[in-house]
Every structure is written in structure tokens, then in C-alpha cells.
Design a protein around this motif. Structure first.
Motif: not given
Length: 547
Positions: A63-69, A213-217, A227-231, A237-242
Motif C-alpha cells: 500500500h506504501a509502494i504501489t498506487e491503485g486507481l 508514495p515510497f520506493v523500497l530501497t 524512501e519517499k518516491n519523488p516521481e 503531500n507525502i511528509k515522511l522521508d523514510r
């Protein structure tokens, strides 16, 4: 039982946790000023391939590293990669209009990425444990594709163009938009990346691209770093960096890390809740899990194929006493299948709509009735003495499940005079081998709902799904089919689903035990961490750290 506990706890089921603390919680800002959230789980993710995930834990990560419709945050459904959609007059065709959104490598996300993902989910050659899900939400031809009777290209999803996606259903379904925002296996996938890595796809953080919103690093040393996904389309609106997710097998170790300021959130085992429930950073939510014992009626042990024996097991249990002994009285003894917090009829919950106690097993048991059922079973099976009956109960090897098994063992042995042996296996084995291959007689498990509808529980027992049990009942299946066909009257549909639940109860299809609460500690510095009862228990994608 009536509604004796759910009225108080349903408010907690969807709370936004913004608690203060009087213990010694962790800080959430790193030395370089980054906003960081650190927490722990005691079960490892089974996979990072969203098509193949099969647990709430897997889905929470995805839910944090994917985005649905859409995106579902604590029950609030908002646009995701689809910025808008149109619904046909008969409710069976959804046309989604995609926004300009990119993968983490900068490539555009297209409607074709959703088509590929959904087709891969039901492709029998892929073997997804959730391949049945698209049929559950009524996507056209999903069951036939899953069964190998139709080609994946015939699934009810198609890309009109790169920015327009059409989904066709067999019938209207009220939970579709909600499910699209919670189920990661419905999120897009990049075909070129999947094919590039083959069996190694998503095996490590670098063998994937991310839409969320995030990428698994990193997945090194039992710490999963996000980590926050800049793309990400909504990155502003994503506040956490990591975020650092620690796999820590022993709950007491995780608790010590929280108290030492090394974690910002920790789940509490029931045995220690009494020590923390007066703390300001203590919280509890009703997580939607209904726990029970699966029964294998096709087991080599012939007693489990006998309805009267299965009923004897159910009537022999005092679920109130069981809950006190096994769970320190912190869970809610329960005697049916469908979570009472589900939506029911006319704005009421399922538990408010139906008087469960009028048709379910007695919450405190009935030993005399249990013995009557046992005697009938013994007569039918040609067994002379209860002591000649020996059954094996399987569960995982953690301490809390061992305690649960021992309490059930004692109640059944004392009430029925049978012998109960306990077999413990690892978490990975029970869900990877034991239950999928029906290598058990009776065993402890449970279900967290995928969406807010009784079918998320009832479908587990359909004879064409057989989720961890080979149970089948034609009358039960027919009742679900009738509910599926009822598209005009929502209340009539709900009544049919409740009647299906009653068939399971009358047949002794399983042994219900409890509806689960989850106690936790959360740092007061954390804001907007969302707890929810359906599909995702903890959602930190839009969380923040107080300044």
C-alpha cells in the motif's frame, strides 16, 4: 452476545492515531533532519511481488509502494492514478481516466499497466494465491480465466488508450472503488520489468519499479527501508522521508526497542497490555480479524467428515472462558464468521442488523448438547468410547498460538473425553504448505477482511475457492449465487448472505473463536498514522512527524 462490545470499539477501528505519551517513546527525526517512522512486525513479508502477496502484512507494505486507481485511507476513498471515472447506468462498466503519473524510474504509468497486472493476477500459469479476487469483485470472465477456460485477454478490463481504462463487471458491486484503493494486487505492473527479472522479479528492492508514495530501497538484515518516491503523483503531500520496518521475531525485543527510543510504533502482546493500558501512548483498534479453527472434512481422520462431531467441537467450547485464558480477556469471544463491524442494512452494522446469538453457537458453550452430538457421531462412525478418538491440532510455533492451542486442547478433552495432540510448525510452513495442501485435521487461523462486505469472509468456504479448507456445501454455494444475482435490492442481498452464514454454522464448517483487537504503543511525535479494520491495519503513507 448481542452488541456488547462492538459499539464501544468500532470508533477505534478507523481512528487516526495522534496520541501523547508518558513512557519513553522514540524520536522520529534523524540527525540530518529527515522525517523517519520506525516500526516492527514479528512475521516476515511473504513476497514483494504484489500479484503474489497473500496477507495483510504483505498488503500493508504494498500500500506504501504501489498506487491503485483509487486510494483508500481508513475507509476514505480518494482518486489515485485515476483522477476521475464514469459509471454506466446499470453499474457494470467503469471508465477510468488516468492522470499524468510516473513510475519511480520516470516512465509514464499507462492503462496497459493495469491490464497487464490484472491479467497476470488471474493467469493460472502465474499461480497467484489471490487469483480468485477478481471474481469476488465481479470482474467479467475472471472465474473462467482463472480456471483456464478463457484466455487472460478476455478478462473484463481493457485499455481504450494510454489514459483511459475500461472495467466491465458481471453485475454491479458496491465495494469496487473501495477495493481498488486497498488491494495492491489490483495496482499496475510494468510488464518489461517483470519479464526482465522473471522469477527474480521483486526478489530484492532493485528488481522492481514503484508506483506508490515510497520506493523500497533495502531489505538487508531484516530491516526494510522505504524512501519517499519523488516521481509519485502526489509527492508534495507525502511528509515522511523514510520508513524503517524491522522484522523482530520476539515481541519483547520489539517492546524494549520502543522503550529505548529505537522504534516509534510497536504492537503489544496481550500478556503485557495490563502494564501499558494507562499510558497516554497506548491505543487499541478492532482490526477486523475473525479468528477460528479450520476443519478438514477430507482428512484421513474420519471424524472430521462427520457433521455431528464438528458440532460437538463447537458446542463444547466456552468461548468466554477460552478468551480469558488464551488472550487475557482482551479479544472479543465470537461465535460466527462475518465480522460484526461490517456494513449491514439501513445504515447499521452487520452486528446490529442480525442477532448472531439467535442462530450461532452458544457463546459460553453447552457441554450436554456437545456430548449429545458426540454420541450421535460415535454411533454413526462405529466408535465405542470417546477416548478412542484422537485428533491433531496444528498451529504456528509462537508462544501466543501455543497458549491458544493448549486452552482449546484442555476444553475439548475435558468436555468430550477425546484426545487432542498439538503440532506446531513455522508461520511460513503453515501458510505455505500445511493449509494450501490441506495437510491437517484441524488448525488455528483467521481472516482479515479485504473489503467491507460479508462475502470477504463467506467466499473462503465456497467449493470453487476452498481457501485453506476442502469444505464444500451445495446449498451454501447456491445461497451465495443467489446473493450475487440480487442486484436490485441491497437488503435482500444482505439477508441472503446472512442465510449463507447460517448454513455454515448449522453444518459445523469451522470453529469460530474471537474477533480480534490490537493493542499498540505509538510515539506522540507521529501524526496521521491510520488504523483500519479492512485489508490494511496500519497505514503510514500520509503520516507525518510533529515538529
Amino acid at each position: 452476545m448481542k452488541k456488547r462490545f462492538f459499539a464501544l470499539l468500532m470508533v477505534a477501528a478507523m481512528i487516526l492515531a495522534t496520541l501523547a505519551s508518558c513512557s519513553t517513546p522514540g524520536g522520529s527525526s534523524s540527525s540530518d533532519g529527515d522525517k523517519v517512522f520506525r516500526y516492527a512486525v514479528n512475521t516476515e513479508p511473504t513476497t514483494f511481488d504484489p500479484t503474489k502477496g497473500n496477507s495483510i502484512g504483505d498488503n500493508e507494505i504494498q500500500h506504501a509502494i504501489t498506487e491503485g486507481l483509487t486510494r483508500n485511507t481508513g475507509g476514505e476513498v480518494t482518486p489515485g492514478i485515476a483522477e476521475s471515472w464514469d459509471i454506466s447506468d446499470d453499474g457494470t462498466v467503469y471508465t477510468f481516466h488516468l492522470r499524468d503519473a510516473n513510475w519511480s524510474d520516470g516512465e509514464p504509468i499507462t492503462a496497459g499497466d493495469f491490464v497487464y497486472s490484472w491479467q497476470r493476477l488471474v493467469d493460472p500459469d502465474v499461480g497467484s494465491p489471490y487469483s480468485w479476487f477478481l471474481d469476488t469483485i465481479a470482474v467479467k470472465n475472471a472465474a473462467a480465466v482463472e480456471a483456464g477456460e478463457k484466455d487472460p485477454s478476455e478478462l473484463g478490463i481493457k485499455a481504450i488508450d494510454d489514459k483511459t481504462l475500461e472495467v466491465t463487471l458481471d453485475q454491479p458491486i458496491t465495494v469496487l472503488l473501495s477495493a481498488l484503493g486497498m488491494q495492491s494486487n489490483l495496482c499496475p505492473l510494468r510488464q518489461d520489468i517483470v519479464e526482465q527479472y522473471g522469477n527474480e522479479f521483486a526478489a530484492t528492492a532493485d528488481k522492481n519499479v514503484y508506483s506508490g508514495p515510497f520506493v523500497l530501497t533495502s531489505t538487508e538484515n531484516n530491516v526494510y527501508v522505504f524512501e519517499k518516491n519523488p516521481e509519485f503523483w502526489d509527492a508534495d503531500n507525502i511528509k515522511l522521508d523514510r520508513v524503517e520496518l524491522n522484522y523482530i521475531e520476539k515481541p519483547d525485543t520489539a517492546l524494549a526497542m520502543y522503550e529505548n527510543g529505537e522504534l516509534d510504533y510497536v504492537r503489544l502482546e496481550n500478556a503485557v497490555v495490563e502494564n501499558y493500558k494507562d499510558n497516554d501512548d497506548y491505543g487499541v483498534y478492532l482490526n477486523g480479524n475473525v479468528d477460528y479453527c479450520y476443519i478438514n472434512p477430507d482428512s484421513d481422520n474420519k471424524v472430521f467428515g462427520n457433521k455431528n462431531f464438528r458440532l460437538a467441537l463447537n458446542y463444547a467450547l466456552n468461548r468466554v472462558e477460552y478468551n480469558q485464558l488464551a488472550n487475557s480477556g482482551l479479544y472479543n469471544p465470537y461465535n460466527a464468521l462475518c465480522f460484526p463491524g461490517l456494513s449491514g442494512k439501513d445504515g447499521k452494522t452487520y452486528g446490529e442488523t442480525y442477532d448472531v446469538d439467535s442462530y450461532a453457537y452458544p457463546i459460553e458453550g453447552d457441554v450436554d448438547q456437545a456430548k449429545d452430538y458426540l454420541n450421535k457421531a460415535m454411533e454413526e462412525l462405529g466408535i465405542a468410547d470417546p477416548s478412542d478418538i484422537e485428533i491433531e491440532f496444528v498451529t504456528t510455533d509462537n508462544e501466543s498460538n501455543k497458549k491458544i492451542a493448549e486452552v482449546l486442547q484442555e476444553q475439548w478433552q475435558n468436555a468430550l473425553g477425546i484426545k487432542v495432540n498439538i503440532r506446531q510448525v513455522t508461520y511460513a510452513d503453515i501458510y505455505g504448505e500445511v493449509y494450501p495442501k490441506f495437510d491437517y485435521e484441524i488448525g488455528y487461523a483467521g481472516w482479515g477482511p479485504d473489503f467491507d462486505d460479508p462475502t470477504t469472509y463467506l467466499n473462503l468456504f465456497r467449493s470453487d475457492i476452498n481457501w485453506y479448507t476442502p469444505y464444500g456445501n451445495a446449498d451454501f454455494d447456491a445461497k451465495l449465487d443467489a446473493a450475487q444475482a440480487e442486484v436490485e435490492d441491497a437488503n435482500a442481498r444482505m439477508d441472503l448472505l446472512n442465510e449463507a452464514e447460517q448454513i455454515l454454522i448449522e453444518d459445523g464448517a469451522w470453529v469460530p473463536l474471537q474477533a480480534r483487537n490490537q493493542s499498540y504503543l505509538l510515539s506522540p511525535k507521529m501524526k496521521d498514522v491510520t488504523f483500519y479494520s479492512f485489508s490494511i491495519n496500519i497505514d503510514w503513507a500520509y503520516a507525518d512527524v510533529a515538529e
